[in-house]
Scaffold this motif. Structure first.
Motif, PDB file in Angstrom:
ATOM      1  N   PRO A   4       4.787  13.193  48.942  1.00 48.45           N
ATOM      2  CA  PRO A   4       5.039  14.234  47.937  1.00 48.45           C
ATOM      3  C   PRO A   4       4.280  15.525  48.241  1.00 48.45           C
ATOM      4  N   LEU A   5       4.925  16.631  47.984  1.00 50.52           N
ATOM      5  CA  LEU A   5       4.287  17.941  48.130  1.00 50.52           C
ATOM      6  C   LEU A   5       3.647  18.293  46.796  1.00 50.52           C
ATOM      7  N   THR A   6       2.339  18.328  46.797  1.00 53.75           N
ATOM      8  CA  THR A   6       1.605  18.606  45.549  1.00 53.75           C
ATOM      9  C   THR A   6       1.060  20.033  45.572  1.00 53.75           C
ATOM     10  N   ALA A   7       0.727  20.524  44.393  1.00 58.42           N
ATOM     11  CA  ALA A   7       0.117  21.847  44.287  1.00 58.42           C
ATOM     12  C   ALA A   7      -1.220  21.876  45.022  1.00 58.42           C
ATOM     13  N   GLN A   8      -1.952  20.759  44.983  1.00 55.63           N
ATOM     14  CA  GLN A   8      -3.241  20.695  45.675  1.00 55.63           C
ATOM     15  C   GLN A   8      -3.049  20.845  47.185  1.00 55.63           C
ATOM     16  N   LEU A   9      -2.032  20.175  47.733  1.00 59.12           N
ATOM     17  CA  LEU A   9      -1.793  20.280  49.175  1.00 59.12           C
ATOM     18  C   LEU A   9      -1.394  21.714  49.557  1.00 59.12           C
ATOM     19  N   VAL A  10      -0.539  22.329  48.776  1.00 55.14           N
ATOM     20  CA  VAL A  10      -0.132  23.711  49.058  1.00 55.14           C
ATOM     21  C   VAL A  10      -1.351  24.628  49.025  1.00 55.14           C
ATOM     22  N   ASP A  11      -2.207  24.448  48.030  1.00 52.54           N
ATOM     23  CA  ASP A  11      -3.418  25.267  47.907  1.00 52.54           C
ATOM     24  C   ASP A  11      -4.357  25.047  49.090  1.00 52.54           C
ATOM     25  N   GLU A  12      -4.577  23.796  49.456  1.00 56.52           N
ATOM     26  CA  GLU A  12      -5.490  23.506  50.563  1.00 56.52           C
ATOM     27  C   GLU A  12      -4.912  23.964  51.901  1.00 56.52           C
ATOM     28  N   ALA A  13      -3.597  23.876  52.060  1.00 61.77           N
ATOM     29  CA  ALA A  13      -2.961  24.347  53.294  1.00 61.77           C
ATOM     30  C   ALA A  13      -3.219  25.839  53.483  1.00 61.77           C
ATOM     31  N   ARG A  14      -3.174  26.582  52.388  1.00 60.96           N
ATOM     32  CA  ARG A  14      -3.447  28.028  52.474  1.00 60.96           C
ATOM     33  C   ARG A  14      -4.925  28.293  52.728  1.00 60.96           C
ATOM     34  N   ARG A  15      -5.765  27.642  51.954  1.00 60.66           N
ATOM     35  CA  ARG A  15      -7.205  27.928  52.056  1.00 60.66           C
ATOM     36  C   ARG A  15      -7.794  27.530  53.402  1.00 60.66           C
ATOM     37  N   PHE A  16      -7.336  26.409  53.945  1.00 55.44           N
ATOM     38  CA  PHE A  16      -7.901  25.913  55.206  1.00 55.44           C
ATOM     39  C   PHE A  16      -7.024  26.229  56.409  1.00 55.44           C
ATOM     40  N   GLU A  17      -5.984  27.067  56.173  1.00 60.25           N
ATOM     41  CA  GLU A  17      -5.085  27.496  57.248  1.00 60.25           C
ATOM     42  C   GLU A  17      -4.538  26.305  58.035  1.00 60.25           C
TER      43      GLU A  17
END
Ligand code: SF4
Length: 71
Positions: A4-17
């Motif tokens: 599942p694509l979660t909001a947490q994963l989307v946020d961490e993908a951006r923050r940690f590039e």
């Protein structure tokens, strides 16, 4: 590998590039727009992770390729 694509994963993908899509993989042939191994795009080519699909709807799943090698 799908999950599942979660909001947490989307946020961490951006923050940690995070880099996980074909465009950042050693095996991606940009000129041919194809995987060197001939794998079909089953979602691992999408970037960013939350980019809308062809129908314009936001995705609910993410797919990571087990052969991904960071370029
Ligand atoms: S090995 Fe996987 S991540 Fe890399 S280009 Fe091919 S399908 Fe994409």
């Amino acid at each position: 590998m799908r999950f599942p694509l979660t909001a947490q994963l989307v946020d961490e993908a951006r923050r940690f590039e995070l880099r996980s899509a074909c465009r950042d993989c050693l095996f991606w042939r940009a000129r041919a727009q194809a995987c060197l191994h001939g794998w079909p795009d089953e979602g691992q080519g999408r970037w960013p992770l939350d980019a809308p699909g062809p129908d314009g709807a936001p995705p609910t799943e993410v797919a990571f390729c087990k052969e991904f090698e960071l370029r």
